[in-house]
Design a protein around this motif. Structure first.
Motif, PDB file in Angstrom:
ATOM      1  N   HIS A 143      23.112 117.080  51.982  1.00 15.97           N
ATOM      2  CA  HIS A 143      22.428 118.305  51.427  1.00 15.97           C
ATOM      3  C   HIS A 143      20.761 116.944  52.251  1.00 15.97           C
ATOM      4  CE1 HIS A 143      23.921 118.885  47.711  1.00 15.97           C
ATOM      5  NE2 HIS A 143      25.136 118.294  48.263  1.00 15.97           N
ATOM      6  N   THR A 144      19.645 117.041  51.294  1.00 16.50           N
ATOM      7  CA  THR A 144      18.488 116.867  51.739  1.00 16.50           C
ATOM      8  C   THR A 144      18.232 116.129  51.206  1.00 16.50           C
ATOM      9  OG1 THR A 144      17.704 118.283  53.858  1.00 16.50           O
ATOM     10  CG2 THR A 144      16.063 117.110  52.609  1.00 16.50           C
ATOM     11  N   VAL A 145      17.656 114.474  51.661  1.00 15.65           N
ATOM     12  CA  VAL A 145      17.283 113.377  50.079  1.00 15.65           C
ATOM     13  C   VAL A 145      15.954 112.656  50.412  1.00 15.65           C
ATOM     14  CG1 VAL A 145      17.517 111.065  49.353  1.00 15.65           C
ATOM     15  CG2 VAL A 145      19.978 113.021  49.844  1.00 15.65           C
ATOM     16  N   VAL A 146      15.160 112.605  49.344  1.00 20.99           N
ATOM     17  CA  VAL A 146      13.972 112.439  50.031  1.00 20.99           C
ATOM     18  C   VAL A 146      14.007 110.844  48.791  1.00 20.99           C
ATOM     19  CG1 VAL A 146      11.486 112.168  49.006  1.00 20.99           C
ATOM     20  CG2 VAL A 146      12.525 114.751  49.525  1.00 20.99           C
ATOM     21  N   CYS A 150      11.767 118.991  45.281  1.00 25.78           N
ATOM     22  CA  CYS A 150      12.980 118.669  45.073  1.00 25.78           C
ATOM     23  C   CYS A 150      14.420 119.652  44.030  1.00 25.78           C
ATOM     24  CB  CYS A 150      13.849 117.271  44.215  1.00 25.78           C
ATOM     25  SG  CYS A 150      13.010 115.692  46.115  1.00 25.78           S
ATOM     26  N   ASP A 151      14.516 119.486  44.412  1.00 32.56           N
ATOM     27  CA  ASP A 151      16.045 120.398  42.932  1.00 32.56           C
ATOM     28  C   ASP A 151      16.064 119.141  42.047  1.00 32.56           C
ATOM     29  OD1 ASP A 151      16.156 122.614  45.130  1.00 32.56           O
ATOM     30  OD2 ASP A 151      18.137 122.137  45.857  1.00 32.56           O
ATOM     31  N   CYS A 152      16.548 118.192  42.569  1.00 32.95           N
ATOM     32  CA  CYS A 152      17.203 117.147  40.855  1.00 32.95           C
ATOM     33  C   CYS A 152      16.266 115.345  41.697  1.00 32.95           C
ATOM     34  CB  CYS A 152      18.360 116.720  41.035  1.00 32.95           C
ATOM     35  SG  CYS A 152      19.547 117.017  42.204  1.00 32.95           S
ATOM     36  N   PHE A 153      15.952 114.996  40.614  1.00 41.69           N
ATOM     37  CA  PHE A 153      15.648 113.974  40.376  1.00 41.69           C
ATOM     38  C   PHE A 153      16.436 112.680  39.778  1.00 41.69           C
ATOM     39  CE2 PHE A 153      13.370 110.181  39.350  1.00 41.69           C
ATOM     40  CZ  PHE A 153      13.193 109.726  40.000  1.00 41.69           C
ATOM     41  N   VAL A 154      17.258 111.932  40.662  1.00 45.37           N
ATOM     42  CA  VAL A 154      18.075 110.437  40.179  1.00 45.37           C
ATOM     43  C   VAL A 154      17.479 109.272  39.771  1.00 45.37           C
ATOM     44  CG1 VAL A 154      19.808 110.499  42.263  1.00 45.37           C
ATOM     45  CG2 VAL A 154      20.492 109.607  39.431  1.00 45.37           C
ATOM     46  N   SER A 155      17.164 108.470  39.232  1.00 50.06           N
ATOM     47  CA  SER A 155      17.505 107.028  38.887  1.00 50.06           C
ATOM     48  C   SER A 155      18.262 106.379  38.599  1.00 50.06           C
ATOM     49  CB  SER A 155      15.840 106.799  37.889  1.00 50.06           C
ATOM     50  OG  SER A 155      15.440 105.883  38.230  1.00 50.06           O
ATOM     51  N   LEU A 156      18.114 105.049  39.858  1.00 48.71           N
ATOM     52  CA  LEU A 156      19.747 104.363  39.461  1.00 48.71           C
ATOM     53  C   LEU A 156      19.614 102.852  38.706  1.00 48.71           C
ATOM     54  CD1 LEU A 156      21.753 105.070  42.908  1.00 48.71           C
ATOM     55  CD2 LEU A 156      21.979 106.635  40.401  1.00 48.71           C
ATOM     56  N   HIS A 157      20.251 102.496  38.057  1.00 44.62           N
ATOM     57  CA  HIS A 157      19.944 101.219  37.427  1.00 44.62           C
ATOM     58  C   HIS A 157      21.030 100.809  37.263  1.00 44.62           C
ATOM     59  CE1 HIS A 157      15.516 102.034  36.961  1.00 44.62           C
ATOM     60  NE2 HIS A 157      15.748 102.988  36.695  1.00 44.62           N
ATOM     61  N   GLU A 158      20.907  99.470  36.585  1.00 45.86           N
ATOM     62  CA  GLU A 158      21.791  98.610  35.664  1.00 45.86           C
ATOM     63  C   GLU A 158      21.508  98.145  34.626  1.00 45.86           C
ATOM     64  OE1 GLU A 158      23.628  95.928  38.727  1.00 45.86           O
ATOM     65  OE2 GLU A 158      24.099  97.325  39.806  1.00 45.86           O
ATOM     66  N   LYS A 186      22.354 108.115  48.486  1.00 48.10           N
ATOM     67  CA  LYS A 186      21.535 108.676  50.157  1.00 48.10           C
ATOM     68  C   LYS A 186      22.795 108.899  51.347  1.00 48.10           C
ATOM     69  CE  LYS A 186      17.485 108.291  53.552  1.00 48.10           C
ATOM     70  NZ  LYS A 186      18.083 108.981  54.066  1.00 48.10           N
ATOM     71  N   ALA A 187      23.082 108.409  51.990  1.00 44.77           N
ATOM     72  CA  ALA A 187      24.084 108.451  53.015  1.00 44.77           C
ATOM     73  C   ALA A 187      25.372 109.480  52.244  1.00 44.77           C
ATOM     74  CB  ALA A 187      24.849 107.149  52.578  1.00 44.77           C
ATOM     75  N   GLU A 188      25.994 109.515  51.253  1.00 43.73           N
ATOM     76  CA  GLU A 188      26.953 109.756  51.029  1.00 43.73           C
ATOM     77  C   GLU A 188      26.760 111.521  50.136  1.00 43.73           C
ATOM     78  OE1 GLU A 188      29.783 111.362  49.831  1.00 43.73           O
ATOM     79  OE2 GLU A 188      29.959 110.023  50.501  1.00 43.73           O
ATOM     80  N   ILE A 211      29.207 105.475  43.582  1.00 43.42           N
ATOM     81  CA  ILE A 211      28.947 106.814  44.135  1.00 43.42           C
ATOM     82  C   ILE A 211      29.521 107.711  44.497  1.00 43.42           C
ATOM     83  CG2 ILE A 211      27.531 107.016  46.244  1.00 43.42           C
ATOM     84  CD1 ILE A 211      26.081 104.743  44.623  1.00 43.42           C
ATOM     85  N   SER A 212      31.025 108.114  45.156  1.00 48.70           N
ATOM     86  CA  SER A 212      31.251 109.571  44.421  1.00 48.70           C
ATOM     87  C   SER A 212      31.267 110.204  43.735  1.00 48.70           C
ATOM     88  CB  SER A 212      32.376 109.542  44.914  1.00 48.70           C
ATOM     89  OG  SER A 212      33.128 108.642  46.686  1.00 48.70           O
ATOM     90  N   ALA A 213      30.934 109.648  42.526  1.00 46.30           N
ATOM     91  CA  ALA A 213      30.714 110.666  41.288  1.00 46.30           C
ATOM     92  C   ALA A 213      29.321 111.105  41.260  1.00 46.30           C
ATOM     93  CB  ALA A 213      31.616 109.702  39.718  1.00 46.30           C
ATOM     94  N   ILE A 214      28.304 109.948  41.125  1.00 48.64           N
ATOM     95  CA  ILE A 214      27.340 111.021  40.440  1.00 48.64           C
ATOM     96  C   ILE A 214      27.456 111.997  41.654  1.00 48.64           C
ATOM     97  CG2 ILE A 214      24.794 109.960  40.863  1.00 48.64           C
ATOM     98  CD1 ILE A 214      25.143 107.478  40.500  1.00 48.64           C
ATOM     99  N   ALA A 215      27.725 111.880  43.219  1.00 46.61           N
ATOM    100  CA  ALA A 215      26.992 112.868  44.307  1.00 46.61           C
ATOM    101  C   ALA A 215      27.967 114.145  43.224  1.00 46.61           C
ATOM    102  CB  ALA A 215      27.810 112.325  45.728  1.00 46.61           C
ATOM    103  N   ASP A 216      29.636 113.685  43.068  1.00 49.47           N
ATOM    104  CA  ASP A 216      30.411 115.327  42.729  1.00 49.47           C
ATOM    105  C   ASP A 216      29.287 115.862  41.428  1.00 49.47           C
ATOM    106  OD1 ASP A 216      32.175 114.787  44.282  1.00 49.47           O
ATOM    107  OD2 ASP A 216      33.144 113.773  43.432  1.00 49.47           O
ATOM    108  N   SER A 217      28.837 115.290  40.630  1.00 46.80           N
ATOM    109  CA  SER A 217      28.320 115.558  39.558  1.00 46.80           C
ATOM    110  C   SER A 217      27.243 116.509  39.428  1.00 46.80           C
ATOM    111  CB  SER A 217      27.839 114.506  38.380  1.00 46.80           C
ATOM    112  OG  SER A 217      26.763 115.090  37.058  1.00 46.80           O
TER     113      SER A 217
END
Length: 166
Positions: free
Chosen positions: A20-23, A52-60, A12-14, A145-151
Motif C-alpha cells: 500500500h501507499t501510505v501518506v 487517500c482511500d481511508c484515514f486512521v488516527s492512532l491514540h492511547e 506505515k511500515a506494515e 498493527i497487524s489487526a489494524i492492517a488486516d481490517s
C-alpha cells in the motif's frame, strides 16, 4: 505522543510491506501549526489533498481512574456507513488479536474524523493510565498493527505486495 508516533510508523511500515501507499501527516515529533485547531485542520488537508482511500488516527486513552482499560474505536458524527463498518471491524480484530477488553465503537465530532473526505476512524489501543494495557500495547505492538492492517485491507482491498521486490 511518542507511543502514538511509534505505532503510526509501525503501521506505515506494515502497510507498505503489504504493497500500500501510505501518506503520513507527520513522521517525527512536530506540530503542523502553532495551535491545536489549525494543526488538526492541516492533517485533514494533507489526507484530502492526497486523495487517500481511508484515514486512521492512532491514540492511547487516558483516564483519572487507573482501572479504566480496554480498546475502543471512534468514527465521526457524520460518518459514512463504511466508516462505521470499519470502526466495528477494526475493534473486533484488535480485541481478538490482542486479548484486550472490548469497550465500544464511539461516535464523536473529532476534527480528523469529520473533516476528512474519506472513511476515517480513530483507534484507542488502550489506556496509557493502566499498567496492564500499556504492558500489552508494548509487548504485543505487532499484533495491534497487524489487526489494524488486516481490517483496512478487509474494508478497502489488499495491496500490491506481489509486484514489490522482497
Amino acid at each position: 505522543k511518542t507511543e502514538n508516533l511509534t505505532n503510526a510508523i509501525a503501521l506505515k511500515a506494515e502497510m507498505e510491506r503489504r504493497g500500500h501507499t501510505v501518506v503520513m501527516t507527520r513522521t517525527e515529533d512536530i506540530e503542523l501549526a502553532a495551535e491545536l485547531g489549525p494543526d488538526l485542520e492541516r492533517r485533514c488537508q494533507i489526507a484530502n489533498d492526497a486523495g487517500c482511500d481511508c484515514f486512521v488516527s492512532l491514540h492511547e486513552n487516558g483516564y483519572h481512574d487507573p482501572d479504566a482499560h480496554g480498546t475502543e474505536t471512534i468514527h465521526g458524527t457524520n460518518a459514512s456507513a463504511k466508516s462505521k463498518q470499519w470502526a466495528q471491524d477494526c475493534l473486533d480484530r484488535l480485541c481478538m488479536a490482542t486479548g484486550m477488553r472490548k469497550r465500544e465503537v464511539i461516535t464523536q465530532g473529532i476534527t480528523v474524523l469529520v473533516r476528512t473526505d474519506m472513511p476515517a476512524i480513530l483507534v484507542e489501543f488502550g489506556f496509557m493510565t493502566n499498567v496492564g494495557d500499556m504492558t500489552t500495547i508494548r509487548n504485543d505492538r505487532a499484533a495491534f498493527i497487524s489487526a489494524i492492517a488486516d481490517s483496512a485491507e478487509a474494508m478497502f482491498g489488499v495491496g500490491n505486495a506481489a509486484s514489490k521486490p522482497a
